[in-house]
Design a protein around this motif. Structure first.
Motif, PDB file in Angstrom:
ATOM      1  N   GLN A   1       0.847  -1.183   0.000  1.00  0.00           N
ATOM      2  CA  GLN A   1       0.000   0.000   0.000  1.00  0.00           C
ATOM      3  C   GLN A   1       0.887   1.238   0.000  1.00  0.00           C
ATOM      4  OE1 GLN A   1      -3.129  -0.049   2.969  1.00  0.00           O
ATOM      5  NE2 GLN A   1      -3.210  -2.286   2.948  1.00  0.00           N
ATOM      6  N   LYS A   2       0.691   2.087  -0.979  1.00  0.00           N
ATOM      7  CA  LYS A   2       1.499   3.292  -1.088  1.00  0.00           C
ATOM      8  C   LYS A   2       0.855   4.430  -0.309  1.00  0.00           C
ATOM      9  CE  LYS A   2       3.578   2.135  -5.533  1.00  0.00           C
ATOM     10  NZ  LYS A   2       3.900   2.600  -6.899  1.00  0.00           N
ATOM     11  N   GLY A   3       1.723   5.330   0.160  1.00  0.00           N
ATOM     12  CA  GLY A   3       1.244   6.472   0.922  1.00  0.00           C
ATOM     13  C   GLY A   3       1.341   6.234   2.414  1.00  0.00           C
ATOM     14  N   GLY A   4       0.850   7.178   3.164  1.00  0.00           N
ATOM     15  CA  GLY A   4       0.876   7.067   4.612  1.00  0.00           C
ATOM     16  C   GLY A   4       2.146   7.650   5.210  1.00  0.00           C
ATOM     17  N   THR A   5       2.114   7.822   6.527  1.00  0.00           N
ATOM     18  CA  THR A   5       3.205   8.461   7.256  1.00  0.00           C
ATOM     19  C   THR A   5       3.621   7.606   8.442  1.00  0.00           C
ATOM     20  OG1 THR A   5       2.411  10.656   6.630  1.00  0.00           O
ATOM     21  CG2 THR A   5       3.887  10.547   8.507  1.00  0.00           C
ATOM     22  N   LEU A   6       4.910   7.569   8.697  1.00  0.00           N
ATOM     23  CA  LEU A   6       5.452   6.877   9.866  1.00  0.00           C
ATOM     24  C   LEU A   6       5.774   7.882  10.960  1.00  0.00           C
ATOM     25  CD1 LEU A   6       8.160   4.225   8.881  1.00  0.00           C
ATOM     26  CD2 LEU A   6       5.939   3.822   9.932  1.00  0.00           C
ATOM     27  N   ASN A   7       5.634   7.420  12.215  1.00  0.00           N
ATOM     28  CA  ASN A   7       6.105   8.186  13.363  1.00  0.00           C
ATOM     29  C   ASN A   7       7.157   7.336  14.077  1.00  0.00           C
ATOM     30  OD1 ASN A   7       4.362  10.755  13.779  1.00  0.00           O
ATOM     31  ND2 ASN A   7       2.907   9.158  13.177  1.00  0.00           N
ATOM     32  N   VAL A   8       8.367   7.869  14.182  1.00  0.00           N
ATOM     33  CA  VAL A   8       9.505   7.125  14.709  1.00  0.00           C
ATOM     34  C   VAL A   8      10.114   7.909  15.873  1.00  0.00           C
ATOM     35  CG1 VAL A   8      11.755   6.114  14.150  1.00  0.00           C
ATOM     36  CG2 VAL A   8       9.955   6.209  12.401  1.00  0.00           C
ATOM     37  N   ILE A   9      10.478   7.205  16.936  1.00  0.00           N
ATOM     38  CA  ILE A   9      11.157   7.859  18.055  1.00  0.00           C
ATOM     39  C   ILE A   9      12.592   8.195  17.656  1.00  0.00           C
ATOM     40  CG2 ILE A   9      12.044   7.532  20.390  1.00  0.00           C
ATOM     41  CD1 ILE A   9       9.691   5.652  20.920  1.00  0.00           C
ATOM     42  N   VAL A  10      13.047   9.373  18.044  1.00  0.00           N
ATOM     43  CA  VAL A  10      14.471   9.686  17.964  1.00  0.00           C
ATOM     44  C   VAL A  10      14.878  10.296  19.306  1.00  0.00           C
ATOM     45  CG1 VAL A  10      14.103  11.981  16.909  1.00  0.00           C
ATOM     46  CG2 VAL A  10      16.315  10.822  16.673  1.00  0.00           C
ATOM     47  N   GLN A  11      15.879   9.698  19.923  1.00  0.00           N
ATOM     48  CA  GLN A  11      16.362  10.202  21.207  1.00  0.00           C
ATOM     49  C   GLN A  11      17.812   9.803  21.435  1.00  0.00           C
ATOM     50  OE1 GLN A  11      17.097   8.675  24.430  1.00  0.00           O
ATOM     51  NE2 GLN A  11      17.193   6.631  23.507  1.00  0.00           N
ATOM     52  N   PRO A  12      18.624  10.706  21.959  1.00  0.00           N
ATOM     53  CA  PRO A  12      18.305  12.122  22.148  1.00  0.00           C
ATOM     54  C   PRO A  12      18.202  12.833  20.806  1.00  0.00           C
ATOM     55  CG  PRO A  12      20.619  11.723  22.597  1.00  0.00           C
ATOM     56  CD  PRO A  12      19.995  10.373  22.394  1.00  0.00           C
ATOM     57  N   GLU A  13      17.798  14.080  20.831  1.00  0.00           N
ATOM     58  CA  GLU A  13      17.671  14.844  19.590  1.00  0.00           C
ATOM     59  C   GLU A  13      19.037  14.978  18.929  1.00  0.00           C
ATOM     60  OE1 GLU A  13      15.293  18.828  18.084  1.00  0.00           O
ATOM     61  OE2 GLU A  13      15.792  18.600  20.199  1.00  0.00           O
ATOM     62  N   PRO A  14      19.127  14.745  17.611  1.00  0.00           N
ATOM     63  CA  PRO A  14      20.439  14.833  16.945  1.00  0.00           C
ATOM     64  C   PRO A  14      20.998  16.249  17.015  1.00  0.00           C
ATOM     65  CG  PRO A  14      18.772  13.822  15.513  1.00  0.00           C
ATOM     66  CD  PRO A  14      18.051  14.391  16.684  1.00  0.00           C
ATOM     67  N   PRO A  15      22.318  16.383  17.060  1.00  0.00           N
ATOM     68  CA  PRO A  15      22.913  17.724  17.034  1.00  0.00           C
ATOM     69  C   PRO A  15      22.905  18.337  15.638  1.00  0.00           C
ATOM     70  CG  PRO A  15      24.628  16.060  17.165  1.00  0.00           C
ATOM     71  CD  PRO A  15      23.316  15.329  17.279  1.00  0.00           C
ATOM     72  N   ILE A  16      22.883  17.470  14.612  1.00  0.00           N
ATOM     73  CA  ILE A  16      22.947  17.896  13.220  1.00  0.00           C
ATOM     74  C   ILE A  16      22.456  16.717  12.383  1.00  0.00           C
ATOM     75  CG2 ILE A  16      25.327  17.087  12.910  1.00  0.00           C
ATOM     76  CD1 ILE A  16      25.869  19.483  11.128  1.00  0.00           C
ATOM     77  N   LEU A  17      22.048  16.964  11.143  1.00  0.00           N
ATOM     78  CA  LEU A  17      21.555  15.878  10.298  1.00  0.00           C
ATOM     79  C   LEU A  17      22.490  15.539   9.138  1.00  0.00           C
ATOM     80  CD1 LEU A  17      17.729  16.679  10.092  1.00  0.00           C
ATOM     81  CD2 LEU A  17      18.913  15.044  11.565  1.00  0.00           C
ATOM     82  N   VAL A  18      23.647  16.162   9.086  1.00  0.00           N
ATOM     83  CA  VAL A  18      24.616  15.843   8.035  1.00  0.00           C
ATOM     84  C   VAL A  18      25.439  14.657   8.518  1.00  0.00           C
ATOM     85  CG1 VAL A  18      26.499  16.697   6.610  1.00  0.00           C
ATOM     86  CG2 VAL A  18      24.651  18.246   7.307  1.00  0.00           C
TER      87      VAL A  18
END
Length: 541
Positions: A42-59
């Protein structure tokens, strides 16, 4: 497992490599069981994922901490991916060849891959990433690519690495956190760490950066121009920042989030969450990092500099109890420095069973007689400040070593203070866990070799352990092309290390990954939920 590289070389010599490599269409069937019929997805929809601790940067090229990879592993990609047995699979490279002498690695790149700003991904980006960007800012990649004599681009979709000497672990150097491909047109000629584009990361992955609300969430959206037709299936992913462990468990329970990973869930919450009908739990997806926990020992500090004292401490711990009562059954009792899911693990090493009599005999041999209070020695333990379970482990260690006459003073710190103390050798004992990255030459040797005793650098040889024979064996194994010889060298190194006991190995850790049952293909490779989620889909509510 140790013969895979030799097998690939034989295929190369026979011209059969291309046929042996998996095509993208076969990838899901190989890594996630039987392929789903297209109409079932099934295409579409959204995921909710835990991230912890918050990243300092995304690179990801600039920061490889777990939370950064959780998010950025969907934005950036490596040349290769790895199945649960650590076999290489196509990533941004659709095929590859290794010369019979192990000195030349040639990668054919996907011809239709693009950066998120529409610029074509080419061999120029690979040369820039591996020859300039990563060696400057990525400690692990700097070591991996130091073995490279030259990296060239014969054409836009071919990259050739020529090594100075054989380095069999090189095939494990292209996972997304080990070597995330970076866009040359954005970074070449700039100050990488100060580049203004760092706040809006651009990769080649199936998801693009959309928004970051600090303290709340990070939102990624579908890359509609991804090079694999029809993928990704999801419209987007929200990574929810939830600092409190109890709140994270409640979010899984209530369905507010769909996925947790690594340390998101405290082990004592696992039995309850496993019983919930809308959740599944797996410990797969950590084979590449193969986490190994231990008690780290500053071997410069008396009486810890005497291996008999370290051996006594090992005999003074019941590691089955630690696994069953503190980690609630998550993990396997460790036998030495190489996790049993990692190639070249040597099981035939000295054993340190729980035996207080043996521990006391070793202390007697050292002349450490108990005083009027029964205390033979006094040391400090600085527990890793990563949550309640690690605090419980510290209390258990204190009680256990007290029974053999070793008084333990617990020293509390925050994360920053703990890192500062351990990296600057200002500690006696602590607990920690490290990753193995698919090969002992990548993730194990670094902890024990003398030339990696680097003050101020975390996850180096902070114990100060030094054994010239171990140095020699790891150095030889790093460049040994014969799998049998390499295995013998790594086996001998492990046996020496277990005798010397520079750390007390506790558990081959198994992190619990919880996934809502409406989510499919969340864990398909050896990096689990750090994978790019191109194959992940959700059932519509």
């Amino acid at each position: 497992m140790s013969n895979r590289l030799a097998y690939l070389r034989r295929l190369t010599a026979s011209g059969a490599v291309a046929a042996a490599l998996l095509a993208p269409a076969a990838l899901v069937a190989t890594t996630a069981g039987p392929a789903l019929a297209q109409e079932q997805v099934q295409k579409g929809g959204t995921l909710n994922v835990i991230v912890q601790p918050e990243p300092p940067i995304l690179v990801l090229g600039l920061n490889q901490q777990g939370p950064t990879q959780t998010v950025a592993g969907k934005i950036y990609e490596g040349l290769l991916r790895y199945d649960h047995d650590l076999n290489p699979m196509p990533g941004l490279a659709e095929s590859w060849e290794v010369s019979p002498d192990g000195l030349t690695y040639t990668f054919k790149l996907r011809p239709n891959a693009k950066w998120h700003d529409g610029t074509p991904f080419t061999a120029k980006d690979v040369v820039f990433t591996t020859a300039k960007f990563l060696p400057e800012v990525h400690p692990r990649a700097r070591a991996n690519f130091s073995h490279v004599e030259s990296v060239t681009a014969p054409d836009d979709h071919t990259v050739t690495f020529k090594l100075k000497q054989p380095f069999p672990a090189f095939m494990k150097a292209f996972e997304v956190s080990s070597a995330p491909m970076m866009p040359a047109h954005i970074y070449d000629g700039t100050d990488y760490k100060q580049n203004p584009k760092n706040s809006t990361p651009i990769g080649t992955g199936p998801f693009k950066f959309q928004q970051w609300v600090k303290g709340s969430h990070i939102h990624l959206v579908r890359n509609g121009d991804y090079y694999l037709d029809g993928k990704p299936y999801l419209d987007g992913i929200y990574f929810r920042v939830i600092p409190d462990a109890a709140s994270r468990a409640l979010a899984l329970e209530s369905g507010q989030v769909d996925i947790s990973q690594y340390n998101d869930v405290e082990p004592f919450d696992v039995p309850r969450l496993k019983e919930l009908p809308h959740l599944t739990m797996t410990t797969k997806g950590y084979e590449f990092v193969a986490p190994l926990s231990w008690i780290e020992i500053n071997t410069r500090s008396a009486p810890l500099e005497d291996k008999r004292f370290r051996q006594a401490l090992a005999h003074g711990l019941n590691r089955e109890f630690i696994r069953d009562r503190i980690w609630f059954g998550l993990g396997r009792v460790a036998t030495g420095p190489v996790n049993s899911v990692t190639p070249f693990h040597e099981p035939d090493v000295p054993e340190y069973e729980y035996d207080t009599d043996k521990a006391e005999e070793l202390l007697d041999e050292m002349g450490l007689e108990p005083n009027g209070s029964g205390v033979r020695a006094e040391i400090t333990l600085t527990p890793m400040p990563y949550g309640e379970t690690w605090a419980r482990l510290g209390e258990y260690i204190k009680q256990s070593w007290g029974k053999i006459g070793v008084k333990v003073n617990l020293e509390s710190t925050d994360v920053a203070g703990w890192v500062q103390k351990v990296s600057n050798w200002d500690y006696q004992t602590t607990n920690n866990f490290v990753y193995q990255y698919g090969d002992p030459s990548l993730g194990v040797a670094r902890t024990y070799i003398s030339d990696n005793i680097r003050k101020g650098v975390m996850f180096s040889n902070t114990m100060g352990y030094s054994n010239p024979k171990v140095d020699e064996l790891f150095a030889k194994a790093a460049v040994e092309n014969d799998a049998g010889q390499r295995g013998a060298q790594l086996s001998e190194a492990q046996k020496i290390l277990v005798g010397d006991m520079p750390v007390i190995w506790l558990l081959e850790m198994e992190f619990p990954t919880f996934v809502n049952k409406r989510v499919h293909n969340a864990v398909t490779t050896a990096i689990g939920t750090s994978e790019n989620f191109a194959d992940t889909w959700v059932e519509k509510k």
